[in-house]
Design a protein around this motif. Sequence first.
Motif, PDB file in Angstrom:
ATOM      1  N   ALA A 272      20.040   4.294 -15.319  1.00  0.00           N
ATOM      2  CA  ALA A 272      20.804   3.185 -15.030  1.00  0.00           C
ATOM      3  C   ALA A 272      20.697   1.980 -15.838  1.00  0.00           C
ATOM      4  N   HIS A 273      19.772   1.636 -16.572  1.00  0.00           N
ATOM      5  CA  HIS A 273      19.577   0.540 -17.626  1.00  0.00           C
ATOM      6  C   HIS A 273      20.243   1.036 -19.020  1.00  0.00           C
ATOM      7  N   ASN A 274      20.806   1.962 -19.197  1.00  0.00           N
ATOM      8  CA  ASN A 274      21.595   2.499 -20.148  1.00  0.00           C
ATOM      9  C   ASN A 274      22.664   1.385 -20.744  1.00  0.00           C
ATOM     10  N   PRO A 275      22.354   0.715 -21.819  1.00  0.00           N
ATOM     11  CA  PRO A 275      23.440  -0.261 -22.363  1.00  0.00           C
ATOM     12  C   PRO A 275      24.949   0.376 -22.457  1.00  0.00           C
ATOM     13  N   ALA A 276      25.133   1.528 -22.464  1.00  0.00           N
ATOM     14  CA  ALA A 276      26.301   2.100 -22.787  1.00  0.00           C
ATOM     15  C   ALA A 276      27.151   2.260 -21.346  1.00  0.00           C
TER      16      ALA A 276
ATOM     17  N   PRO B 208      17.427   7.374   0.769  1.00  0.00           N
ATOM     18  CA  PRO B 208      15.878   7.797   0.476  1.00  0.00           C
ATOM     19  C   PRO B 208      15.297   6.908  -0.468  1.00  0.00           C
ATOM     20  N   PRO B 209      14.207   6.596  -0.576  1.00  0.00           N
ATOM     21  CA  PRO B 209      13.624   5.794  -1.581  1.00  0.00           C
ATOM     22  C   PRO B 209      14.018   6.194  -3.135  1.00  0.00           C
ATOM     23  N   ASP B 210      14.204   7.417  -3.487  1.00  0.00           N
ATOM     24  CA  ASP B 210      14.520   7.650  -4.879  1.00  0.00           C
ATOM     25  C   ASP B 210      16.016   7.269  -5.189  1.00  0.00           C
ATOM     26  N   LEU B 211      16.812   7.547  -4.322  1.00  0.00           N
ATOM     27  CA  LEU B 211      18.036   7.328  -4.426  1.00  0.00           C
ATOM     28  C   LEU B 211      18.410   5.722  -4.205  1.00  0.00           C
ATOM     29  N   GLN B 212      17.641   5.094  -3.378  1.00  0.00           N
ATOM     30  CA  GLN B 212      17.748   3.521  -3.196  1.00  0.00           C
ATOM     31  C   GLN B 212      17.444   3.015  -4.590  1.00  0.00           C
ATOM     32  N   ALA B 213      16.260   3.393  -5.025  1.00  0.00           N
ATOM     33  CA  ALA B 213      16.193   2.694  -6.240  1.00  0.00           C
ATOM     34  C   ALA B 213      16.992   2.625  -7.444  1.00  0.00           C
ATOM     35  N   ILE B 214      17.679   3.896  -7.524  1.00  0.00           N
ATOM     36  CA  ILE B 214      18.599   4.093  -8.759  1.00  0.00           C
ATOM     37  C   ILE B 214      19.985   3.404  -8.232  1.00  0.00           C
ATOM     38  N   THR B 215      20.338   3.429  -7.012  1.00  0.00           N
ATOM     39  CA  THR B 215      21.430   2.691  -6.338  1.00  0.00           C
ATOM     40  C   THR B 215      21.388   1.107  -6.649  1.00  0.00           C
TER      41      THR B 215
ATOM     42  N   HIS C 276      33.399  10.028 -14.078  1.00  0.00           N
ATOM     43  CA  HIS C 276      32.147   9.467 -13.476  1.00  0.00           C
ATOM     44  C   HIS C 276      30.743   9.720 -14.308  1.00  0.00           C
ATOM     45  N   VAL C 277      29.948   9.004 -14.092  1.00  0.00           N
ATOM     46  CA  VAL C 277      28.464   9.279 -14.815  1.00  0.00           C
ATOM     47  C   VAL C 277      27.586   9.437 -13.876  1.00  0.00           C
ATOM     48  N   LYS C 278      26.733  10.509 -13.843  1.00  0.00           N
ATOM     49  CA  LYS C 278      25.538  10.936 -13.296  1.00  0.00           C
ATOM     50  C   LYS C 278      24.264  10.145 -13.838  1.00  0.00           C
ATOM     51  N   VAL C 279      23.821   9.422 -12.717  1.00  0.00           N
ATOM     52  CA  VAL C 279      22.687   8.654 -13.066  1.00  0.00           C
ATOM     53  C   VAL C 279      21.467   9.399 -12.308  1.00  0.00           C
ATOM     54  N   ARG C 280      20.625   9.804 -12.937  1.00  0.00           N
ATOM     55  CA  ARG C 280      19.251  10.575 -12.387  1.00  0.00           C
ATOM     56  C   ARG C 280      18.097   9.748 -12.253  1.00  0.00           C
TER      57      ARG C 280
ATOM     58  N   ILE D  62      38.274  -0.174  -8.300  1.00  0.00           N
ATOM     59  CA  ILE D  62      38.204   0.160  -9.615  1.00  0.00           C
ATOM     60  C   ILE D  62      36.901   1.112 -10.164  1.00  0.00           C
ATOM     61  N   CYS D  63      35.915   1.041  -9.285  1.00  0.00           N
ATOM     62  CA  CYS D  63      34.763   1.958  -9.650  1.00  0.00           C
ATOM     63  C   CYS D  63      33.886   2.180  -8.083  1.00  0.00           C
ATOM     64  N   TYR D  64      32.973   3.000  -8.075  1.00  0.00           N
ATOM     65  CA  TYR D  64      32.309   3.233  -6.885  1.00  0.00           C
ATOM     66  C   TYR D  64      30.770   3.530  -7.367  1.00  0.00           C
ATOM     67  N   ILE D  65      29.853   3.318  -6.319  1.00  0.00           N
ATOM     68  CA  ILE D  65      28.513   3.847  -6.547  1.00  0.00           C
ATOM     69  C   ILE D  65      28.351   4.902  -5.373  1.00  0.00           C
ATOM     70  N   ALA D  66      28.111   6.095  -5.832  1.00  0.00           N
ATOM     71  CA  ALA D  66      27.937   7.202  -4.670  1.00  0.00           C
ATOM     72  C   ALA D  66      26.605   8.008  -4.724  1.00  0.00           C
ATOM     73  N   PRO D  67      25.692   7.691  -3.938  1.00  0.00           N
ATOM     74  CA  PRO D  67      24.480   8.440  -4.058  1.00  0.00           C
ATOM     75  C   PRO D  67      24.934   9.888  -3.725  1.00  0.00           C
ATOM     76  N   GLN D  68      24.309  10.916  -4.289  1.00  0.00           N
ATOM     77  CA  GLN D  68      24.177  12.533  -4.184  1.00  0.00           C
ATOM     78  C   GLN D  68      22.828  12.877  -3.751  1.00  0.00           C
ATOM     79  N   ARG D  69      22.674  14.113  -3.916  1.00  0.00           N
ATOM     80  CA  ARG D  69      21.436  14.986  -4.021  1.00  0.00           C
ATOM     81  C   ARG D  69      20.813  14.993  -5.064  1.00  0.00           C
ATOM     82  N   GLY D  70      19.857  14.006  -5.390  1.00  0.00           N
ATOM     83  CA  GLY D  70      19.212  14.229  -6.636  1.00  0.00           C
ATOM     84  C   GLY D  70      19.424  13.166  -7.871  1.00  0.00           C
ATOM     85  N   TYR D  71      20.779  12.500  -7.539  1.00  0.00           N
ATOM     86  CA  TYR D  71      21.296  11.541  -8.454  1.00  0.00           C
ATOM     87  C   TYR D  71      22.185  10.792  -7.909  1.00  0.00           C
ATOM     88  N   VAL D  72      22.941   9.729  -8.689  1.00  0.00           N
ATOM     89  CA  VAL D  72      23.866   8.913  -8.134  1.00  0.00           C
ATOM     90  C   VAL D  72      25.080   8.871  -9.105  1.00  0.00           C
ATOM     91  N   ASN D  73      26.274   9.005  -8.565  1.00  0.00           N
ATOM     92  CA  ASN D  73      27.378   8.853  -9.268  1.00  0.00           C
ATOM     93  C   ASN D  73      27.710   7.479  -9.519  1.00  0.00           C
TER      94      ASN D  73
END
Length: 133
Positions: A101-105, A14-21, A92-96, A56-67
């Motif tokens: 997603a741009h957080n330097p941390a 979906p567009p919102d999750l696609q942009a974050i991912t 994991h980090v929840k990215v909404r 070592i890591c993964y990006i997993a879209p969920q409903r309303g956020y991306v882990n």
Amino acid sequence: MTQVTVEEYLSNLPPDLQAITRELVAVARKNMPGAHEFIYHNAVGYSVSESLFDRICYIAPQRGYVNFGFFFSVNLPDPKHLLIGEGKRLRHVKVRSVEEAHNPALGKLIAATWKEAPDSIAIIHAKRKKSTA
């Protein structure tokens, strides 16, 4: 079986999750040069080799956020307290949003896990070797 490419996977979100991912993929690529990238279990995975066992890591879209998940994160420096979870290794980090997603941390966490990845994977391989011996 044909492997779905990362681009094909992203284009079906979906567009919102696609942009974050997409933004998280860009951050991951920037902070893990040379990582192997693939789709596995409906997520974008990153590995130190072509083996799925070396993830070592993964990006997993969920409903309303991306882990953004880290397989070896218990000892990662996390002064901003972004990591969530209580397991032996996985956090994991929840990215909404794209802004989050741009957080330097987050970029620093990704770079740190990439730096520690060879040692983390070596420990897992050694444990596997012992259990099959």
